[in-house]
Design a protein around this motif. Structure first.
Motif: not given
Ligand code: PNW
Length: 460
Positions: A118, A166, A177, A219, A289, A291, A334, A363, A410, A417-418, A426
């Protein structure tokens, strides 16, 4: 399965951990600019120092070694290598990654390198409109070539892009972002150039005769049909195609999923036959990736057939999918639902759609909001999260026969964290952002033991 065939690892990204934002010739990137723009990042945090990994990488390598993982996934900062995005190479940047790579290899840790997480050089955004322009894809191929030349003798596992979804959707659709653009068309255009950039880099890698493999880390949250009704089944399948398929179908099959062409129409750019050939088969492995999971059902439409839900720069309307969750599912700080079985289903979905290409979970992890080290290190919620997700991964690997070859948690340590700044933690390791002290948490030890058990099991 032996440790040789399955890599347990941990992941980070350059912009989130390195700091040293103006040191040793590094150029600025879009996240430097974005985080210095008032109102974009929680608490006005920036990644100027972050974990100061740029200076403390030796201590971090020791922590990775003690964790017992054999793989470390990190990214290279493009603007540290090419401060203007293309042209002049910054030797100090090359030197830093040489020290890091050599330090890892000396401890028997395999580097898994992401070329782009990114942090686009700012010059390419200002002068070329970043990913909206094909010239950025060409610049990326030039940068990738520099990295293959400098590090390819030792790095054998490469990923071109991290989570292009993303960059496309959050960077050019909702604008939360960097580079902060809002549009219903630009996500598709940015994605298109990201795909072409992957294709050009993979070609350079293969034509250059480098040993090793090149893949992409995409992701995807899992989409489970809300009911057995055919329209909900279709909604879930289409949502996965719009999410993972958007960035994976091109590198496997050479084109976007048909459903995207149907729904997005002219806003979805087309690949020429040559571009399609370039992309087809351009990934040796697929990164995931992952989550969270949602239920998917068909969204309501208005009298014109347009979906009522319209978020993420038109993405929701384009998919025509309504997402929901089981109120019983726990959430991370989150607000992401903890649904371990979603990972197993996701892995099976990828295995089937992409004909058994090797998969790495590049991740998976969870945030816990707690800035007090004395309580933050007792992160049993995170330990349980990792245990339950890896249990499901092992079922996919050992019972379902999915060709999954690694898992990267991760993340190594709390980091930038952005847009959520430093409050969303995390890490397996607590980072004190005042003193930069690192303190392993309970989850660090839990992950360490889990790896030991899996490796012992596979040897017996
Ligand atoms: C990923 N969403 O980010 C990234 O690859 C990492 O850099 C980040 O720290 C990690 O997951 C945790 O957030 C994401 O909004 C950020 O869907 C946002 C999203 C998904 C993944």
């Amino acid at each position: 399965m032996s440790q040789k065939e399955f890599t347990w690892g941990v992941a980070t990204a350059a912009h989130q951990v390195e700091g040293a934002w103006l040191e040793d010739g590094k150029g600025l990137n879009v996240w430097d600019a974005f985080s210095h723009t008032p109102g974009k990042i929680k608490n006005g945090d920036t990644a100027d120092v972050a974990c100061d990994h740029y200076h403390r990488y030796e201590e971090d390598i020791d922590l990775i070694e003690q964790l017992g993982v054999r793989g470390y996934r990190f990214s290279i900062s493009w603007a540290r290598i090419l401060p203007q995005g293309r042209g002049e190479v910054n030797q100090a940047g090359i030197d830093f990654y040489n020290r890091l790579i050599d330090g890892l290899l000396a401890k028997g840790i395999t580097p898994f390198v992401t070329l782009y997480h990114w942090d686009l050089p700012l010059t390419l955004q200002m002068e070329n409109d970043g990913w909206l322009s094909y010239s950025t894809a060409e610049a990326f191929a030039e940068y990738a070539q520099v990295c293959f030349n400098a590090f390819g003798d030792r790095v054998k596992k490469w990923m071109t892009f991290n989570e292009s979804w993303c960059t496309a959707v959050l960077g050019h659709g909702s604008g939360v972002f960097a580079p902060g653009r809002t549009s219903v068309t630009e996500p598709y255009l940015a994605a298109h150039n990201l795909m072409l950039a992957h294709g050009l880099a993979a070609k350079a890698f293969r034509d250059g005769g480098y040993a090793g493999q090149i893949g992409i880390a995409n992701n995807c949250d899992f989409r489970e049909p809300l009911t057995d009704a055919p329209e909900d089944q279709a909604a879930a399948q289409e949502a996965l195609e719009f999410f993972y398929g958007w960035f994976t179908d091109p590198v496997v099959f050479g084109d976007y999923p048909a459903i995207m062409r149907e729904r997005v129409g002219d806003r979805l750019p087309k690949f020429t036959p040559e571009q399609s050939e370039l992309l087809k088969g351009s990934a040796d492995f697929l990164g995931l990736n992952h989550y969270t999971t949602h239920y998917a059902s068909r969204a309501d439409v208005d009298e014109n057939g347009v979906a009522a839900e319209n978020g993420n720069g038109g993405m929701d309307a384009d998919q025509c999918v309504h997402l929901s969750a089981d109120p019983a599912w726990p959430t991370t700080s989150m607000g992401w639902y903890v649904v371990p079985w979603g990972l197993r289903k996701m892995l099976n979905w990828i295995e089937q759609r992409y004909n058994g290409l090797p998969i790495y979970v590049t991740e998976n992890g969870c945030s816990v909001e707690d800035n007090d080290p004395s309580t933050a290190v007792e992160d049993h919620f995170r330990a349980k999260f990792i245990e339950s997700y890896t249990e499901e991964l092992k079922k996919a690997r050992d019972e379902d026969g999915v060709n999954v070859q690694g898992y990267f948690c991760w993340t190594l340590m709390d980091n930038f964290e952005w847009t959520r700044g430093y409050d969303m933690r995390f890490g397996l390791i607590f980072c004190n952002f005042d003193t930069l002290e690192r303190i392993p948490k309970a989850s660090y030890r839990a992950y360490q033991q889990l790896i030991q058990r899996d490796c012992a099991g596979s040897e017996s």
